[in-house]
Design a protein around this motif. Structure first.
Motif, short mmCIF file in Angstrom:
data_model
loop_
_atom_site.label_atom_id
_atom_site.label_comp_id
_atom_site.label_asym_id
_atom_site.label_seq_id
_atom_site.Cartn_x
_atom_site.Cartn_y
_atom_site.Cartn_z
N LEU A 61 -6.90 4.04 -2.78
CA LEU A 61 -7.77 2.88 -2.64
C LEU A 61 -8.96 3.01 -3.59
O LEU A 61 -9.73 3.97 -3.51
CB LEU A 61 -8.28 2.78 -1.20
CG LEU A 61 -9.10 1.55 -0.84
CD1 LEU A 61 -8.28 0.27 -1.01
CD2 LEU A 61 -9.60 1.64 0.61
N ALA B 2 0.84 -1.19 0.00
CA ALA B 2 0.00 0.00 0.00
C ALA B 2 0.88 1.25 0.00
O ALA B 2 1.89 1.30 0.72
CB ALA B 2 -0.92 0.00 1.22
N THR C 6 -5.54 7.69 1.80
CA THR C 6 -5.98 6.46 1.12
C THR C 6 -6.73 6.77 -0.17
O THR C 6 -7.60 6.00 -0.60
CB THR C 6 -6.86 5.62 2.05
OG1 THR C 6 -7.97 6.42 2.50
CG2 THR C 6 -6.07 5.12 3.24
N VAL D 122 -5.87 -1.55 6.44
CA VAL D 122 -4.63 -0.89 6.03
C VAL D 122 -3.78 -0.71 7.28
O VAL D 122 -4.22 -0.11 8.26
CB VAL D 122 -4.92 0.47 5.37
CG1 VAL D 122 -3.61 1.15 4.98
CG2 VAL D 122 -5.79 0.28 4.12
#
Length: 517
Positions: free
Chosen positions: A28, A19, A25, A145
């Motif tokens: 994502l 990641a 994020t 995450v």
């Protein structure tokens, strides 16, 4: 979920991804609409602090297993993770305590082989969790995450940090969901993690290093040789025995049977292919495998007998069941099962068992190869099969010459054991000899099945006689016991009638000719 004592077990099916960041994020992708997902629900953040334990030479990590003590999150406690197939693992949990729980230490024993477990690395994670929800409101997967910080507990000073993501299926979710989410993530540039676990990455990046794998085998084994074929099969069986150990300790159904069969396969391979491996090394291992199989045999034989006798009794019309037959059978089973179970667990805690695990590890890591091991496999494998087959054929022929009775029963049992050895000898040879080896193994297995049912009837009749005598001494009717005994006699006679045809089918010259190098 499988629970026993102070532990519980859960099957995990998950995939890990690299990641870019935990703080932002935006990378994502949108997952609503993927494989029936209708919502992605934020669950908040947890601070996790885990200390991983392993042996000095990292035997757990080398076997793709992990043992950790974790604080924080909804499942704080001790976690032992054992590999299953594909993306799945079994996680066995125990309550949080200062020392390693004995139950988890025992479940890890086939992998640690009794070596001391000490702290290896500390991994702290800031975890953000999201639930993937379907149209029925059910959670079908969990996406986390983790912002990870790792430090060595083995004296190195290097620190490591990275971000990773996991997608874990809910217990009853379809594996196709994992594939669909995986496809979406990859399309958006999110790749699978290069390491299989946090522990492996932490070991590498903090300077501890990975499991130390021996290189002696790679130097000694000629690819495509007889030794290569035999060792590849031995690897499979040793791994199977190690994998089955925790299941046997927790009394998982059919695990004792599978472990006992694995012992037999190993013994037979070491016997059949003495031309490949030095018997000065392998004969003591065969002795220990025979001992272990015998210790496991009491529990397995009891399982088989109870299933057989219970089914026979249940099939009888009620008017033919006279006296407390079911109660006596149950009492007999409880008494014998408890004793057999105790014997199994005691065997798995003996120094002899640990020594056997060490010997098997050494056998596969530093194999005692003979000169013929470097040659092509066809001749060596065929010769090993032929030797076992000739013994098997001679014993069947001898048994068929004897009149019905105890002597013939014993001879048929010996023929059955030879059938198993022949069948097991064909298994390592399938890679090189192909369909002929598989075909012979299948025909011999058919003979083994006939002989196996016959032997089960012999054992069942012995038990029925003893139970009938006990019932008689207690003043109970003996009619039903005699009826069941007669049924078993009939089964034995029927199997003896079937044997010549089954043996003839396994004795066709074409089968042997197909194996000839």
């Amino acid at each position: 979920m499988y629970a026993t004592g102070m532990t519980e077990s859960k099957r995990e099916t998950e995939r890990k991804y690299d990641a870019p960041s935990a703080d932002d994020t935006s990378w994502l992708p949108e997952l609503t609409g993927v494989a029936g997902i209708v919502a992605v629900v934020e669950q908040g953040t947890d601070e996790l602090d885990a200390v991983y334990h392993d042996t000095e030479d990292l035997r757990l990590a080398g076997a793709a297993a992990t043992l950790r003590r974790r604080r924080g999150g909804p499942d704080a406690g001790w976690h032992l993770k054992l590999p299953l197939s594909g993306d799945s693992r079994e996680e066995v949990r125990a309550p949080l305590s200062e020392t390693i729980p004995d139950t988890l230490r025992d479940l890890a024993l086939s992998r640690t082989r009794g070596a001391e477990l000490t702290p290896v690395v500390r991994i702290r994670s800031t975890r953000t969790t999201r639930h993937l929800v379907d149209s029925q409101g059910a959670v079908v997967a969990e996406l986390t995450v983790d912002e990870v910080r790792a430090e060595s507990l083995r004296g190195t000073t290097t620190l490591a940090a990275w971000t990773e993501m996991e997608v874990e299926l809910a217990d009853d979710a379809d594996r196709a969901l994992l594939d669909a989410v995986d496809k979406t993530l990859r399309k958006n540039g999110i790749d699978r993690a290069a390491r299989p676990s946090k522990l492996i990455r932490a070991l590498e990046e903090t300077g501890v290093g990975g499991p130390r794998l021996p290189d002696a085998r790679a130097e000694a084994v000629v690819p495509g040789s007889a030794g290569d074929d035999v060792l590849r099969y031995l690897d499979e069986q040793v791994h199977a025995l190690v994998r089955l150990d925790p299941a046997v300790r927790r009394d998982v159904p059919d695990s004792v049977h599978k472990m006992r069969v694995t012992c037999r396969r190993l013994r037979s391979t070491l016997r059949s292919y003495r031309s490949v491996l030095d018997r000065a090394v392998t004969d003591p291992i065969r002795d220990d495998l025979k001992w272990l199989g015998g210790e496991l045999g009491a529990e397995r034989d009891q399982e088989v007998l109870m299933e057989r006798l219970g089914a026979r009794l249940e099939a009888l019309p009620a008017e033919l069941v006279l006296g407390p037959v079911a109660a006596r059978l149950k009492a007999w089973n409880v008494a014998n099962t408890d004793e057999a179970r105790r014997r199994t667990l005691e065997a798995l805690h003996t120094p002899r068992y640990l020594a056997l695990l060490d010997s098997l590890a050494a056998l596969t890591e530093q194999p005692p190869l003979r000169r013929k091991a470097a040659r092509g496999p066809d001749k060596a494998m065929a010769k090993g099969i032929f030797k076992e087959y000739d013994r098997f054929a001679a014993r069947v022929a001898h048994a068929l010459e004897l009149p019905p009775g105890p002597e013939r029963d014993t001879a048929l049992h010996e023929a059955r054991k030879s059938a198993k050895k022949t069948r097991y000898a064909t298994e390592p040879a399938r890679a090189s000899l192909g369909k002929p080896a598989k075909r012979l193994g299948k025909r011999v297995k058919a003979v083994q099945k006939v002989l196996g049912d016959h032997q089960d009837s012999v054992l069942a009749r012995d038990v029925l006689r003893k139970l009938a005598l006990a019932a008689h001494a207690a003043g109970e009717p003996g009619f039903t016991w005699g009826l069941l005994y007669g049924q078993e006699q009939g089964v034995a006679r029927e199997r003896e009638r079937e044997l010549p045809a089954a043996f003839a089918d396994a004795s066709k010259p074409s089968l042997r000719k197909g194996l000839a190098p």
